[in-house]
Structure formats: structure tokens, C-alpha cells
Design a protein around this motif. Structure first.
Motif, short mmCIF file in Angstrom:
data_model
loop_
_atom_site.label_atom_id
_atom_site.label_comp_id
_atom_site.label_asym_id
_atom_site.label_seq_id
_atom_site.Cartn_x
_atom_site.Cartn_y
_atom_site.Cartn_z
N MET A 31 3.54 -1.16 3.89
CA MET A 31 3.21 0.18 3.42
C MET A 31 4.46 0.95 3.02
O MET A 31 5.54 0.74 3.58
CB MET A 31 2.48 0.96 4.51
N LEU A 32 4.28 1.84 2.07
CA LEU A 32 5.32 2.80 1.69
C LEU A 32 4.68 4.17 1.81
O LEU A 32 3.77 4.51 1.05
CB LEU A 32 5.77 2.53 0.25
N LYS A 33 5.14 4.96 2.79
CA LYS A 33 4.57 6.29 3.02
C LYS A 33 5.50 7.34 2.45
O LYS A 33 6.69 7.37 2.77
CB LYS A 33 4.35 6.52 4.52
N LEU A 34 4.96 8.20 1.59
CA LEU A 34 5.77 9.16 0.87
C LEU A 34 5.39 10.60 1.23
O LEU A 34 4.21 10.92 1.34
CB LEU A 34 5.60 8.96 -0.64
N PRO A 35 6.38 11.47 1.36
CA PRO A 35 6.08 12.89 1.61
C PRO A 35 5.72 13.60 0.32
O PRO A 35 5.82 13.03 -0.78
CB PRO A 35 7.42 13.41 2.17
N VAL A 36 5.33 14.85 0.42
CA VAL A 36 5.04 15.67 -0.76
C VAL A 36 6.35 16.23 -1.29
O VAL A 36 7.06 16.94 -0.58
CB VAL A 36 4.08 16.83 -0.40
N PRO A 37 6.72 15.93 -2.54
CA PRO A 37 7.98 16.47 -3.08
C PRO A 37 7.90 17.99 -3.22
O PRO A 37 6.89 18.52 -3.68
CB PRO A 37 8.09 15.81 -4.46
N VAL A 73 0.86 -1.18 0.00
CA VAL A 73 0.00 0.00 0.00
C VAL A 73 0.90 1.23 0.00
O VAL A 73 1.80 1.35 0.84
CB VAL A 73 -0.94 0.03 1.23
N ILE A 74 0.67 2.12 -0.95
CA ILE A 74 1.46 3.35 -1.04
C ILE A 74 0.58 4.51 -0.60
O ILE A 74 -0.51 4.72 -1.14
CB ILE A 74 2.00 3.59 -2.46
N THR A 75 1.05 5.24 0.39
CA THR A 75 0.26 6.33 0.97
C THR A 75 1.02 7.64 0.90
O THR A 75 2.25 7.67 0.76
CB THR A 75 -0.10 6.06 2.44
N GLY A 76 0.27 8.73 1.03
CA GLY A 76 0.87 10.05 1.14
C GLY A 76 0.77 10.53 2.57
O GLY A 76 0.45 9.77 3.49
N SER A 77 1.04 11.80 2.76
CA SER A 77 1.09 12.36 4.12
C SER A 77 -0.28 12.77 4.64
O SER A 77 -0.41 13.15 5.80
CB SER A 77 2.02 13.58 4.15
N HIS A 78 -1.33 12.68 3.80
CA HIS A 78 -2.65 13.15 4.22
C HIS A 78 -3.65 12.02 4.44
O HIS A 78 -4.84 12.28 4.58
CB HIS A 78 -3.20 14.14 3.19
N VAL A 79 -3.17 10.79 4.48
CA VAL A 79 -4.06 9.66 4.76
C VAL A 79 -4.43 9.67 6.24
O VAL A 79 -3.60 9.98 7.10
CB VAL A 79 -3.39 8.33 4.38
N ALA A 80 -5.68 9.34 6.54
CA ALA A 80 -6.16 9.37 7.92
C ALA A 80 -5.31 8.47 8.82
O ALA A 80 -5.03 7.31 8.46
CB ALA A 80 -7.61 8.90 7.97
N PRO A 81 -4.87 8.98 9.97
CA PRO A 81 -4.07 8.16 10.89
C PRO A 81 -4.76 6.86 11.27
O PRO A 81 -4.09 5.84 11.48
CB PRO A 81 -3.88 9.08 12.11
N SER A 82 -6.09 6.88 11.36
CA SER A 82 -6.81 5.66 11.72
C SER A 82 -6.59 4.57 10.68
O SER A 82 -6.47 3.38 11.01
CB SER A 82 -8.31 5.95 11.88
N THR A 83 -6.54 4.96 9.41
CA THR A 83 -6.28 3.99 8.34
C THR A 83 -4.87 3.44 8.45
O THR A 83 -4.65 2.22 8.37
CB THR A 83 -6.48 4.65 6.95
N ILE A 84 -3.90 4.31 8.65
CA ILE A 84 -2.50 3.88 8.76
C ILE A 84 -2.34 2.93 9.95
O ILE A 84 -1.71 1.86 9.83
CB ILE A 84 -1.57 5.10 8.94
#
Length: 262
Positions: free
Chosen positions: A97-103, A76-87
Motif C-alpha cells: 500500500m501507498l498511503k497519501l495525505p491531503v496536499p 493499492v493507493i489510499t488516502g487519509s479517509h479510507v476505513a481503518p478496517s480496510t487498511i
């Protein structure tokens, strides 16, 4: 031999993306059979960074852990705005999971593309996309000459300033972002009065995905600016993402720069 043939035919890990900007990268570097799910934002005409026809070929989720797990992803690839409850829920279920910041720079975007491509087993496709983006940026560099004063102005007067990807794209295409000259922060609001008092040579007015102009342009004082400065539309989707969106963004900025230099 049979085992090698099966390995070569395997598309790679099944992926669910919870970020529309990652969706755009996956469309360029992943095997379609790998993509188990994309962000629902990519199927929203006001938020997508890919064509709706392409987005609708894939299952979209609203980002809940239940929807994601039902798709049985390997990654699962996520960004920085995914709900913490989901993470947190995905972590409890030991979902990779692979969590990526906003470039915030082209270099960061290139690195992120390579990271995504490596994670899904398509390093060469990632390198090819990076090469296309870098070539587009190089092609958008204007002839020698002073930069043109410009400002990207979106709903409510929000302006991208120094340290943003938008700022770098402006600089690379021959503009000088006036945000700092107004004393604005990285992302800040510029009141109409300041804009009218010291307008840029080029005002890039952010438009919605369907081409609807920013309602701020209807302000009489702002509308009057169009008689002595260049006001050009700039699609909102070009501000949302890095990755392949950069190709379209620099081409549009270069075209605007060329038009005002005549």
C-alpha cells in the motif's frame, strides 16, 4: 533481446486506487492497463474530479478489502479517509500500500504526483504533469496591483482558511482570502450575519457538480449582496482535490479575477 522487449512492453504494476483525487492523477500518469480499480466516488457525478465517461471505463470499488483483493493489485493507493478496517485487512493480507495525505500546498501536490508516478514506474509522466500544473499556476498570476478581497463559501457557511490549498490558489491568482479577518480557523463556519456585515468584494459560492447553487444563496440577506458585490460560482470539485484539478481551478480563478478588475 526477447526479455528486454517484454520488459519494455509491460505497463507496470497493477494499481487499485481508493481515492478519487489519486484517480485523477492516475488518469494523467498511468498506463490505462495498469489501473485495475478506482474509487467509486469517481463514478459519482457529485464527487468525481474526472469525467464520468473516463471513470466508467474502469472498475470501481466501494473500498472494501474483499473487492480490492479480488482485483489482484500489485499496489493499492489510499488516502487519509479510507476505513481503518480496510487498511488493517489489507495489511494482514500483505498487500502493498501507498498511503497519501491531503496536499495543502501546490508544492505538496507536486511532490505527491512525483511519488505516485515513481511508485507505478512512470516518473517522466509525473514530471510532465507537474510541469503542466506549474505552468498553469504561472499563467494565472495577475498583473501587478492590490489583491481583491474574496471568500470561498460553501454549504452551511464552511470556509477554507489559512493553511489550505484553496487559500494558496486564491493568493496565487490575485485574491486576498478574508477568512482570517473574520477570525476563522483553517476550516471554519462563517455565519450569515458576519458575511452580510462585512462582505468580501468577491464571494465564490460553491456549486455542486451539476451546477446547483449552494442553498445558502437563497437566504434573502445573502441574495441582496449580489447587488453590490461580485458573486461567482465555484465548482465543489475544485475544492476536493489537488493534482491536475489545480489547472482548472487556477484558470477559473484567474478568469474571475480578470472579470472583477475591469
Amino acid at each position: 533481446m526477447l526479455a528486454l522487449a517484454l520488459a519494455a512492453a509491460a505497463p507496470g504494476p497493477r494499481i487499485v486506487s481508493l481515492n478519487p483525487c489519486v484517480d485523477a492523477v492516475l488518469m494523467q500518469v498511468a498506463d490505462p492497463a495498469q489501473i485495475a480499480g478506482i474509487s467509486h466516488y469517481s463514478q459519482d457525478p457529485e464527487a468525481t474530479s474526472i469525467s464520468l465517461d473516463l471513470a466508467r471505463r474502469f472498475k470501481a470499488t466501494s473500498g472494501t478489502a474483499e473487492e480490492v483483493v479480488a482485483l489482484a493489485p500489485d499496489l493499492v493507493i489510499t488516502g487519509s479517509h479510507v476505513a481503518p478496517s480496510t487498511i488493517n485487512a489489507l495489511r494482514r493480507m500483505h498487500v502493498r500500500m501507498l498511503k497519501l495525505p491531503v496536499p495543502e500546498t501546490i508544492a505538496e501536490s507536486d511532490a505527491q504526483i512525483r511519488t505516485i508516478a515513481a511508485a507505478i514506474g512512470h516518473d517522466a509522466a509525473g514530471a510532465a504533469l507537474v510541469a503542466r500544473i506549474d505552468a498553469a499556476v504561472a499563467a494565472a498570476v495577475p498583473p501587478p496591483g492590490p489583491p481583491v478581497d474574496a471568500l470561498i463559501w460553501q454549504g452551511g457557511g464552511l470556509v477554507p482558511g489559512s493553511g489550505t490549498l484553496a487559500d494558496e490558489l486564491l493568493r496565487r491568482t490575485g485574491f486576498r482570502n478574508l477568512s482570517a479577518s473574520y477570525g476563522l480557523k483553517k476550516w471554519d463556519v462563517l455565519p450569515v450575519e458576519y458575511l452580510v456585515d462585512r462582505p468580501p468584494a468577491v464571494l465564490l459560492s460553491v456549486t455542486k457538480s451539476r451546477g446547483q447553487p449552494d442553498r445558502m444563496l437563497s437566504h434573502p440577506a445573502v441574495a441582496a449582496l449580489a447587488s453590490h458585490i461580485a458573486v461567482r460560482p465555484y465548482p465543489f470539485r475544485l475544492l476536493q482535490c489537488a493534482g491536475p484539478t489545480i489547472i482548472t481551478a487556477v484558470a477559473q480563478l484567474a478568469a474571475i479575477r480578470a472579470s472583477v478588475a475591469r
